[in-house]
Design an enzyme around this catalytic site. Structure first.
Site, short mmCIF file in Angstrom:
data_model
loop_
_atom_site.label_atom_id
_atom_site.label_comp_id
_atom_site.label_asym_id
_atom_site.label_seq_id
_atom_site.Cartn_x
_atom_site.Cartn_y
_atom_site.Cartn_z
CG ASP A 102 -0.39 -0.10 2.51
OD1 ASP A 102 0.76 -0.40 2.66
OD2 ASP A 102 -1.07 -0.14 3.58
CB SER A 103 4.69 1.74 -0.05
OG SER A 103 4.98 0.49 -0.95
CG ASP A 129 0.22 -4.13 2.13
OD1 ASP A 129 0.48 -4.83 2.75
OD2 ASP A 129 1.04 -3.14 1.82
CD GLU A 164 0.36 -1.60 8.09
OE1 GLU A 164 -0.02 -0.99 9.03
OE2 GLU A 164 0.70 -1.14 6.80
CD GLU A 171 7.57 -0.40 7.66
OE1 GLU A 171 6.75 -0.93 7.39
OE2 GLU A 171 7.92 0.83 7.29
O1 KIV Z 1 3.50 -1.22 1.60
C1 KIV Z 1 4.73 -1.49 1.70
O2 KIV Z 1 5.55 -1.22 0.62
C2 KIV Z 1 5.09 -2.29 2.82
C3 KIV Z 1 6.57 -2.46 2.81
C4 KIV Z 1 7.36 -1.34 3.46
C5 KIV Z 1 6.83 -3.80 3.93
O3 KIV Z 1 4.37 -2.53 3.69
#
Ligand code: KIV
Length: 271
Positions: A51-52, A90, A122, A189
């Protein structure tokens, strides 16, 4: 011969045997077809449609605004490109925290509509019911502990988590819980490396670290960060493997110059 070089397709079981044999697991994020094709061909074992994407693809300040539909769109593009890596997606903020029925619905949509292989969520104890429900549908789940960006407004900052005993103990309990529930792996993380190493040694599912030191079973970085596309983001844990900011800027300015001067297109580049 290494476990991963023998297999045509990386599965959650392959990752578990890599941990057993002490083979490190290389993971990266990807959000689109072209990038995922390169990452998969290079031999990365796990691709996270993180979700980044909310930050690096859409320009939001946090991961909170990205929707389930948008995550599915990114996941579909990545899945079309991948022939070997395990694709994990995610579950975005708001798509699983409500209750376990909501979590299951969201996870099923991701699996059905994108063709991905697993989902990531998460949290620990607080989302236990949702994890159990998603797992009960046969959907592999990856956990995520430590700095969990979907809770950024609770933390207030992106600094290192679990430095104190209380939070470290809770993280250890949650890592054990995720293992016992049947998660196939867990992202750790931004936590102290000694804690990450201790957790890694204490559970039999792979840990994948980001800012969690070398004691984890694998490592993950956000692809835009490791390629050096974004100059403004420089946390201590980030190693840049390219300077695409400079490379791309040079390409764009070169193109602009050639268009303005009339040098591009040449006769050979015309019909
Ligand atoms: O969303 C993401 O990119 C992540 C990574 C930083 C593990 O959760």
């Amino acid at each position: 011969m290494s476990v991963h070089s023998e297999v045509k397709r990386i599965t959650t079981n392959v990752l578990k045997s890599m941990k057993k044999k002490g083979e490190k697991i290389a993971c990266l994020t990807a959000y689109d077809y072209s990038m995922a094709k390169l990452v998969d061909a290079a031999g990365v074992e796990l691709i996270l449609v993180g979700d980044s994407a909310s930050n690096v693809m859409a320009g939001h300040e946090t991961t909170l605004p990205i929707t389930l539909d948008q995550m599915i769109y990114h996941a579909q593009s990545v899945v079309r490109a991948v022939s070997r890596s395990l694709v994990v997606v995610d579950l975005p903020f708001g798509s699983y925290q409500g209750n376990s029925t909501q979590a299951l619905k969201s996870a099923i949509r991701i699996m059905k509509e994108s063709g991905a292989h697993a989902v990531k969520m998460e949290g620990g104890k607080e989302i236990e019911e949702s994890i159990v429900r998603v797992l009960s549908a046969g959907i592999p789940v990856m956990g995520h502990l430590g700095l969990t960006p979907q809770s950024i407004y609770k933390f207030g900052t992106y600094t290192v988590r679990a430095k104190g005993n209380e939070e470290a103990d809770l993280l250890k309990e949650n890592a054990k819980l995720l293992t016992d529930l049947g998660c196939f792996g867990v992202v750790l993380e931004k936590i102290p490396r000694a804690l990450a190493a201790e957790v890694t040694a204490s559970i039999d599912i792979p840990t994948v670290g980001i800012g969690a030191g070398s004691g984890c079973d694998g490592q993950i970085l956000v692809i835009h960060d490791m390629l050096g596309i974004n100059k403004d983001f420089s946390p201590r844990f980030l190693r840049r493997y390219a300077d695409l900011h400079t490379e791309m800027t040079n390409a764009f300015t070169g193109y602009i110059k050639d268009v303005k001067s009339g040098d591009f297109p040449s006769e050979r580049e015309s019909y």
